[in-house]
Write a protein that holds these residues in place. Structure first.
Motif, PDB file in Angstrom:
ATOM      1  N   GLU A   1       0.831  -1.208   0.000  1.00  0.00           N
ATOM      2  CA  GLU A   1       0.000   0.000   0.000  1.00  0.00           C
ATOM      3  C   GLU A   1       0.865   1.258   0.000  1.00  0.00           C
ATOM      4  O   GLU A   1       0.588   2.218  -0.735  1.00  0.00           O
ATOM      5  N   ARG A   2       1.915   1.253   0.812  1.00  0.00           N
ATOM      6  CA  ARG A   2       2.803   2.418   0.858  1.00  0.00           C
ATOM      7  C   ARG A   2       3.541   2.599  -0.461  1.00  0.00           C
ATOM      8  O   ARG A   2       3.711   3.731  -0.952  1.00  0.00           O
ATOM      9  N   MET A   3       3.996   1.499  -1.047  1.00  0.00           N
ATOM     10  CA  MET A   3       4.677   1.590  -2.336  1.00  0.00           C
ATOM     11  C   MET A   3       3.749   2.174  -3.401  1.00  0.00           C
ATOM     12  O   MET A   3       4.162   3.020  -4.201  1.00  0.00           O
ATOM     13  N   CYS A   4       2.510   1.736  -3.395  1.00  0.00           N
ATOM     14  CA  CYS A   4       1.559   2.225  -4.393  1.00  0.00           C
ATOM     15  C   CYS A   4       1.251   3.703  -4.180  1.00  0.00           C
ATOM     16  O   CYS A   4       1.194   4.481  -5.136  1.00  0.00           O
ATOM     17  N   THR A   5       1.070   4.090  -2.919  1.00  0.00           N
ATOM     18  CA  THR A   5       0.722   5.480  -2.620  1.00  0.00           C
ATOM     19  C   THR A   5       1.901   6.414  -2.870  1.00  0.00           C
ATOM     20  O   THR A   5       1.775   7.424  -3.585  1.00  0.00           O
ATOM     21  N   GLU A   6       3.058   6.099  -2.277  1.00  0.00           N
ATOM     22  CA  GLU A   6       4.198   7.005  -2.329  1.00  0.00           C
ATOM     23  C   GLU A   6       5.063   6.801  -3.577  1.00  0.00           C
ATOM     24  O   GLU A   6       5.477   7.770  -4.219  1.00  0.00           O
ATOM     25  N   GLY A   7       5.325   5.532  -3.903  1.00  0.00           N
ATOM     26  CA  GLY A   7       6.260   5.249  -4.979  1.00  0.00           C
ATOM     27  C   GLY A   7       5.655   5.299  -6.367  1.00  0.00           C
ATOM     28  O   GLY A   7       6.379   5.446  -7.357  1.00  0.00           O
TER      29      GLY A   7
ATOM     30  N   LEU B   1       8.299 -11.469 -11.671  1.00  0.00           N
ATOM     31  CA  LEU B   1       8.946 -12.233 -12.744  1.00  0.00           C
ATOM     32  C   LEU B   1       8.679 -13.726 -12.616  1.00  0.00           C
ATOM     33  O   LEU B   1       8.533 -14.429 -13.623  1.00  0.00           O
ATOM     34  N   ASP B   2       8.635 -14.219 -11.380  1.00  0.00           N
ATOM     35  CA  ASP B   2       8.423 -15.648 -11.173  1.00  0.00           C
ATOM     36  C   ASP B   2       7.297 -15.919 -10.183  1.00  0.00           C
ATOM     37  O   ASP B   2       7.258 -16.948  -9.521  1.00  0.00           O
ATOM     38  N   ALA B   3       6.370 -14.975 -10.071  1.00  0.00           N
ATOM     39  CA  ALA B   3       5.240 -15.155  -9.153  1.00  0.00           C
ATOM     40  C   ALA B   3       3.979 -14.624  -9.814  1.00  0.00           C
ATOM     41  O   ALA B   3       4.001 -13.627 -10.536  1.00  0.00           O
ATOM     42  N   GLU B   4       2.875 -15.309  -9.573  1.00  0.00           N
ATOM     43  CA  GLU B   4       1.601 -14.877 -10.154  1.00  0.00           C
ATOM     44  C   GLU B   4       0.992 -13.727  -9.365  1.00  0.00           C
ATOM     45  O   GLU B   4       0.342 -12.846  -9.931  1.00  0.00           O
ATOM     46  N   TYR B   5       1.223 -13.743  -8.042  1.00  0.00           N
ATOM     47  CA  TYR B   5       0.665 -12.710  -7.169  1.00  0.00           C
ATOM     48  C   TYR B   5       1.777 -12.136  -6.290  1.00  0.00           C
ATOM     49  O   TYR B   5       2.882 -12.668  -6.219  1.00  0.00           O
ATOM     50  N   LEU B   6       1.454 -11.082  -5.564  1.00  0.00           N
ATOM     51  CA  LEU B   6       2.470 -10.374  -4.788  1.00  0.00           C
ATOM     52  C   LEU B   6       2.819 -11.050  -3.471  1.00  0.00           C
ATOM     53  O   LEU B   6       3.962 -10.974  -3.016  1.00  0.00           O
ATOM     54  N   VAL B   7       1.855 -11.692  -2.832  1.00  0.00           N
ATOM     55  CA  VAL B   7       2.045 -12.198  -1.470  1.00  0.00           C
ATOM     56  C   VAL B   7       1.706 -13.683  -1.395  1.00  0.00           C
ATOM     57  O   VAL B   7       0.573 -14.086  -1.714  1.00  0.00           O
ATOM     58  N   ASP B   8       2.670 -14.493  -0.984  1.00  0.00           N
ATOM     59  CA  ASP B   8       2.435 -15.916  -0.708  1.00  0.00           C
ATOM     60  C   ASP B   8       1.770 -16.658  -1.857  1.00  0.00           C
ATOM     61  O   ASP B   8       1.038 -17.630  -1.642  1.00  0.00           O
ATOM     62  N   ASP B   9       1.996 -16.199  -3.099  1.00  0.00           N
ATOM     63  CA  ASP B   9       1.455 -16.867  -4.277  1.00  0.00           C
ATOM     64  C   ASP B   9      -0.057 -17.063  -4.194  1.00  0.00           C
ATOM     65  O   ASP B   9      -0.595 -18.074  -4.643  1.00  0.00           O
TER      66      ASP B   9
ATOM     67  N   GLU C   1      -4.824  -3.581  -4.551  1.00  0.00           N
ATOM     68  CA  GLU C   1      -4.195  -2.261  -4.423  1.00  0.00           C
ATOM     69  C   GLU C   1      -3.323  -1.948  -5.635  1.00  0.00           C
ATOM     70  O   GLU C   1      -3.437  -0.870  -6.236  1.00  0.00           O
ATOM     71  N   LEU C   2      -2.441  -2.870  -5.999  1.00  0.00           N
ATOM     72  CA  LEU C   2      -1.524  -2.607  -7.097  1.00  0.00           C
ATOM     73  C   LEU C   2      -2.267  -2.516  -8.423  1.00  0.00           C
ATOM     74  O   LEU C   2      -1.974  -1.632  -9.243  1.00  0.00           O
ATOM     75  N   TRP C   3      -3.234  -3.382  -8.641  1.00  0.00           N
ATOM     76  CA  TRP C   3      -3.941  -3.377  -9.922  1.00  0.00           C
ATOM     77  C   TRP C   3      -4.665  -2.054 -10.142  1.00  0.00           C
ATOM     78  O   TRP C   3      -4.562  -1.449 -11.217  1.00  0.00           O
TER      79      TRP C   3
ATOM     80  N   GLN D   1      -4.890   3.478 -12.676  1.00  0.00           N
ATOM     81  CA  GLN D   1      -4.770   4.928 -12.567  1.00  0.00           C
ATOM     82  C   GLN D   1      -3.531   5.451 -13.286  1.00  0.00           C
ATOM     83  O   GLN D   1      -3.558   6.498 -13.928  1.00  0.00           O
ATOM     84  N   LEU D   2      -2.442   4.714 -13.169  1.00  0.00           N
ATOM     85  CA  LEU D   2      -1.198   5.148 -13.804  1.00  0.00           C
ATOM     86  C   LEU D   2      -1.362   5.237 -15.315  1.00  0.00           C
ATOM     87  O   LEU D   2      -0.885   6.195 -15.951  1.00  0.00           O
TER      88      LEU D   2
END
Length: 293
Positions: free
Chosen positions: A146-152, A189-197, A205-207, A212-213
């Protein structure tokens, strides 16, 4: 988790209702079916996040959704349809009646207007057992995303595309944006999702941030910056895969996002507006409408 008291600062001109859903009848608001209602616009990123989460949790039958217009109909940026809820929830409320809102149909009052709290509380409702957006032990990782999406991403993209910003500041903001996208790219690169596959709130959040981007912030960036952003192939392939899922793609309102953006934004359009990264309309069309509403 106990509920926090409903609160609103009527002098700030913005909503600040943060009641919470509890686990049982001892709490002021507890997770019982058919008591609560979501009010949202999918043209708003917070509303889109909640619409996606609501669908993933299969809450159509127990927590109905009222979809609001993309562009608010009041001069203060609020929705006339929400004004009775705000007035019932705070004495002499004078701020804008903004969305999203989680309301209590039993009392006719607002529980919360804080989107991330609402999504966490929706996850507490009874659901089909196949999806849990906040699995035990993943909260800190989801909060980091969430922080990465908001700030980064969000704030960095706004700074990089803001008219009148010093060129050095724009360049620095763009490097923050590219660096954040790069870290997410390496994770995917080698994972379908961000957390624990597994699909979690981090993916929602990221999607939405990527939507928006590409549909909003891209319009204020130059073509070179957009090409650098588009070069994160694993990240955009991930966004494409999720867009083809009904719970994600069928909520994308490109026309509404555009009208909301042009109604609110004072920035100048740049060359990047012509460099679309994903065909959101096409991928959304690939997602069948399985809504039970």
């Amino acid at each position: 988790m106990s509920t926090s008291p409903l609160a609103a600062d009527v002098n700030r001109g913005a909503s600040a209702f943060r009641g919470r859903i509890g686990r049982d009848a001892r709490s002021g608001h507890y997770a019982v079916p058919h008591r609560y209602r979501l009010h949202l616009s999918t043209a708003c990123p917070d509303g889109l996040r909640l619409a996606v989460g609501h669908s993933l949790l299969a809450l159509d039958g127990s927590c109905p959704v009222t979809v609001l217009p993309a562009v608010p109909d009041r001069p203060d940026g609020g929705h006339a349809a929400l004004l009775p809820l705000y007035e019932a929830s705070a004495h002499h409320y004078t701020g804008p009646a903004v969305a999203p809102v989680l309301s209590d149909d039993w009392s006719g009052r607002i529980v919360s207007t804080h989107a991330r709290d609402i999504l966490r509380d929706l996850d507490r409702f009874a659901y089909d057992g196949d999806t849990c957006l906040y699995p035990c032990g993943t909260e800190s990782v989801i909060e980091a995303v969430e922080r990465m999406c908001t700030e980064g991403i969000e704030e960095a993209a706004q700074s990089a595309g803001r008219a009148g910003t010093d060129p050095a500041e724009r360049a620095a903001a763009l490097e923050v944006l590219i660096g954040t996208l790069g870290r997410l790219e390496r994770r995917l690169l080698d994972a379908e999702y961000l957390v624990d596959d597994r699909l979690t709130a981090a993916d929602v959040e990221l999607w939405v941030t990527l939507v928006q981007l590409d549909t909003v912030h891209r319009c204020h960036l130059d073509a070179s910056a957009v090409h650098r952003i588009a070069g994160h192939h694993a990240l955009w392939a991930y966004a494409r895969r999720l867009a083809a899922r009904p719970a994600f793609g069928r909520h994308v309102d490109l026309d509404g996002i555009s009208r909301r953006h042009h109604g609110r934004c004072q920035g100048l359009e740049a060359a990047g507006a012509a460099v679309q990264i994903l065909d959101w309309a096409g991928h959304a069309a690939d997602a069948p409408d399985t809504s039970r509403r």
